[in-house]
Design an enzyme around this catalytic site. Structure first.
Site, mmCIF file in Angstrom:
data_model
loop_
_atom_site.group_PDB
_atom_site.id
_atom_site.type_symbol
_atom_site.label_atom_id
_atom_site.label_comp_id
_atom_site.label_asym_id
_atom_site.label_seq_id
_atom_site.Cartn_x
_atom_site.Cartn_y
_atom_site.Cartn_z
ATOM 1 N N TYR A 109 156.082 11.279 -109.620
ATOM 2 C CA TYR A 109 155.891 12.873 -109.929
ATOM 3 C C TYR A 109 156.031 12.971 -111.193
ATOM 4 C CZ TYR A 109 155.519 17.224 -107.534
ATOM 5 O OH TYR A 109 155.025 18.521 -106.968
ATOM 6 N N HIS A 114 149.560 17.972 -101.675
ATOM 7 C CA HIS A 114 148.446 17.471 -102.102
ATOM 8 C C HIS A 114 147.659 16.769 -101.044
ATOM 9 C CE1 HIS A 114 146.267 15.411 -105.399
ATOM 10 N NE2 HIS A 114 147.086 15.829 -106.242
ATOM 11 N N GLY A 145 153.887 18.538 -102.959
ATOM 12 C CA GLY A 145 153.157 19.553 -103.933
ATOM 13 C C GLY A 145 153.443 21.070 -103.331
HETATM 14 C C1 LCV Z 1 145.180 15.075 -96.821
HETATM 15 C C2 LCV Z 1 145.944 15.586 -94.745
HETATM 16 C C3 LCV Z 1 147.300 15.746 -95.220
HETATM 17 C C4 LCV Z 1 147.426 15.707 -96.679
HETATM 18 N N1 LCV Z 1 146.174 15.418 -97.321
HETATM 19 O O1 LCV Z 1 148.548 16.085 -87.920
HETATM 20 O O2 LCV Z 1 154.605 15.437 -103.533
HETATM 21 S S1 LCV Z 1 154.026 14.220 -103.825
HETATM 22 O O3 LCV Z 1 154.117 13.516 -104.695
HETATM 23 O O4 LCV Z 1 154.080 13.476 -102.260
HETATM 24 C C5 LCV Z 1 152.254 14.637 -103.515
HETATM 25 C C6 LCV Z 1 151.367 13.883 -103.975
HETATM 26 C C7 LCV Z 1 151.943 15.217 -102.230
HETATM 27 O O5 LCV Z 1 152.137 16.396 -101.964
HETATM 28 O O6 LCV Z 1 151.708 14.347 -101.176
HETATM 29 C C8 LCV Z 1 151.396 14.914 -99.860
HETATM 30 C C9 LCV Z 1 152.803 15.041 -99.258
HETATM 31 N N2 LCV Z 1 152.427 15.600 -97.947
HETATM 32 C C10 LCV Z 1 152.886 14.690 -96.722
HETATM 33 O O7 LCV Z 1 153.715 13.880 -96.929
HETATM 34 C C11 LCV Z 1 152.537 15.463 -95.202
HETATM 35 C C12 LCV Z 1 151.450 14.531 -94.731
HETATM 36 N N3 LCV Z 1 151.005 14.949 -93.351
HETATM 37 C C13 LCV Z 1 151.573 14.722 -92.395
HETATM 38 O O8 LCV Z 1 152.912 14.045 -92.311
HETATM 39 C C14 LCV Z 1 151.133 15.182 -91.042
HETATM 40 O O9 LCV Z 1 149.937 15.367 -91.192
HETATM 41 C C15 LCV Z 1 152.020 16.570 -90.582
HETATM 42 C C16 LCV Z 1 153.413 16.165 -90.108
HETATM 43 C C17 LCV Z 1 152.033 17.535 -91.796
HETATM 44 C C18 LCV Z 1 151.298 17.234 -89.312
HETATM 45 O O10 LCV Z 1 151.166 16.098 -88.665
HETATM 46 P P1 LCV Z 1 150.116 16.004 -87.410
HETATM 47 O O11 LCV Z 1 150.320 14.867 -86.637
HETATM 48 O O12 LCV Z 1 150.217 17.295 -86.845
HETATM 49 P P2 LCV Z 1 147.974 14.949 -88.518
HETATM 50 O O13 LCV Z 1 148.762 14.038 -89.322
HETATM 51 O O14 LCV Z 1 147.115 14.279 -87.526
HETATM 52 O O15 LCV Z 1 146.942 15.634 -89.524
HETATM 53 C C19 LCV Z 1 145.714 16.403 -89.128
HETATM 54 C C20 LCV Z 1 144.656 15.930 -90.057
HETATM 55 O O16 LCV Z 1 145.311 16.793 -91.339
HETATM 56 C C21 LCV Z 1 145.176 15.467 -92.288
HETATM 57 C C22 LCV Z 1 145.183 14.194 -91.591
HETATM 58 O O17 LCV Z 1 144.781 13.133 -92.332
HETATM 59 C C23 LCV Z 1 144.457 14.656 -90.451
HETATM 60 O O18 LCV Z 1 143.066 14.513 -90.857
HETATM 61 P P3 LCV Z 1 142.248 13.950 -89.787
HETATM 62 O O19 LCV Z 1 142.174 14.666 -88.396
HETATM 63 O O20 LCV Z 1 140.621 13.627 -90.289
HETATM 64 O O21 LCV Z 1 142.568 12.498 -89.540
HETATM 65 N N4 LCV Z 1 146.201 15.838 -93.546
HETATM 66 C C24 LCV Z 1 147.372 15.973 -93.096
HETATM 67 N N5 LCV Z 1 148.072 15.906 -94.348
HETATM 68 N N6 LCV Z 1 148.448 15.835 -97.380
HETATM 69 N N7 LCV Z 1 145.023 15.237 -95.487
#
Ligand code: LCV
Length: 259
Positions: free
Chosen positions: A138, A64, A108
């Site tokens: 959730y 999400h 999600g």
């Molecule tokens: C918006 C993002 C996201 C993102 N949204 O790259 O299941 S529930 O209830 O939790 C539901 C509500 C749900 O699905 O929630 C989301 C669950 N997702 C996560 O917890 C994963 C969140 N992301 C991460 O942990 C990291 O981004 C990963 C490990 C996937 C990759 O890490 P990495 O260091 O390679 P960055 O974190 O730097 O991400 C690159 C860009 O993608 C955006 C993040 O904000 C960043 O944007 P900016 O370059 O503008 O800073 N991004 C990543 N995930 N879910 N945006």
């Protein structure tokens, strides 16, 4: 700019998530493009649909879009929310949807993959269910979708720990159908898709719908529904919910106080 791309080859349609800058986060915009692509392929009469990320993706989908999680107390996972709509669409599409997984799958997006009909994963793929890590209450439709995919102890471990599960373990637990080396992923998925296209699309569509209807034949009392919604409402109004989202943007571990 479309956030997904599509192609058709030999009765198999492929939808590729194509927003690498945001790790294919399931934003409303990406899901709108995904739904349009699904409808287009159904209209084109394909017999199997493959859902994938671009070749070499480190993240299949980051789940999400956290930026679209409301912080004003509105529920982010109601019937008409994008994630709910795309999971229903995958389950209701007559053609089988094969998830071809390379990279990590989060939140999600994990629910979306677990509600595809079959899953073929590269050996480095992982699957993480993250509501407890983000502080998100959730919803019941989502939890029911997850419950149907693996046993209760497994889904509780995935939900309570929010830890990424490696593909090999997901295979042993029945969460995915096949795990192959990444350089064989496309061939293995294509082979599985072709085996399906050889059989009756009418019978396969019927079997898919029968399994969908029969697996959903569980009773929930109105009082039980209202009680759980009240629990979820309290969390949406809690400081922990705000903390979970804030911690994501501040790139730090959340500090939940249980209030
Ligand atoms: C918006 C993002 C996201 C993102 N949204 O790259 O299941 S529930 O209830 O939790 C539901 C509500 C749900 O699905 O929630 C989301 C669950 N997702 C996560 O917890 C994963 C969140 N992301 C991460 O942990 C990291 O981004 C990963 C490990 C996937 C990759 O890490 P990495 O260091 O390679 P960055 O974190 O730097 O991400 C690159 C860009 O993608 C955006 C993040 O904000 C960043 O944007 P900016 O370059 O503008 O800073 N991004 C990543 N995930 N879910 N945006």
């Amino acid at each position: 700019m479309a956030l997904v791309s599509t192609s058709v080859e030999a009765s198999v349609g492929t939808i590729t998530l194509d927003h690498p800058a945001k790790h294919n986060a399931l934003s409303a915009a990406l899901i709108a493009d995904l739904l349009e692509a699904l409808n287009g392929l159904v209209g084109a009469g394909v017999r199997v649909i493959v859902l994938r990320a671009s070749r070499g993706a480190k993240v299949w989908s980051a789940g999400h879009d956290v930026r679209e999680l409301p912080t004003n107390g509105r529920d982010p996972l109601t019937y008409d929310d994008p994630l709910r709509r795309v999971v229903r669409a995958v389950k209701e599409t007559p053609a089988p949807v094969l998830a071809m997984i390379e990279g990590t799958v989060w939140g999600g997006a994990c629910e979306l993959v677990m509600n595809c009909d079959l899953v073929v994963a590269a050996d480095g793929a992982t699957f993480a269910l993250t509501p407890a890590k983000l502080g998100v209450p959730y919803d019941m439709a989502g939890v029911l979708n997850l419950m149907r995919s693996v046993s209760l102890p497994v889904i509780k471990e995935m939900l309570f720990t929010a830890e990424p599960m490696p593909a090999e373990r997901a295979l042993r637990l029945g969460l995915v159908n096949q795990v192959v080396p990444v350089d064989q992923l496309e061939a293995a998925t294509r082979d599985l898709a072709q085996k399906i296209t050889r059989n009756s699309p009418l019978v396969i569509a019927l079997l898919k719908e029968e399994l969908h209807v029969l697996s959903g034949a569980s009773y929930l009392s109105p009082e039980g529904f209202e009680r759980i919604q009240a629990l979820r409402r309290r969390i949406l109004d809690s400081a922990d919910y705000q903390e979970g989202i804030r911690s994501f943007f501040e790139r730090r571990a959340p500090h939940f106080e249980g209030r």
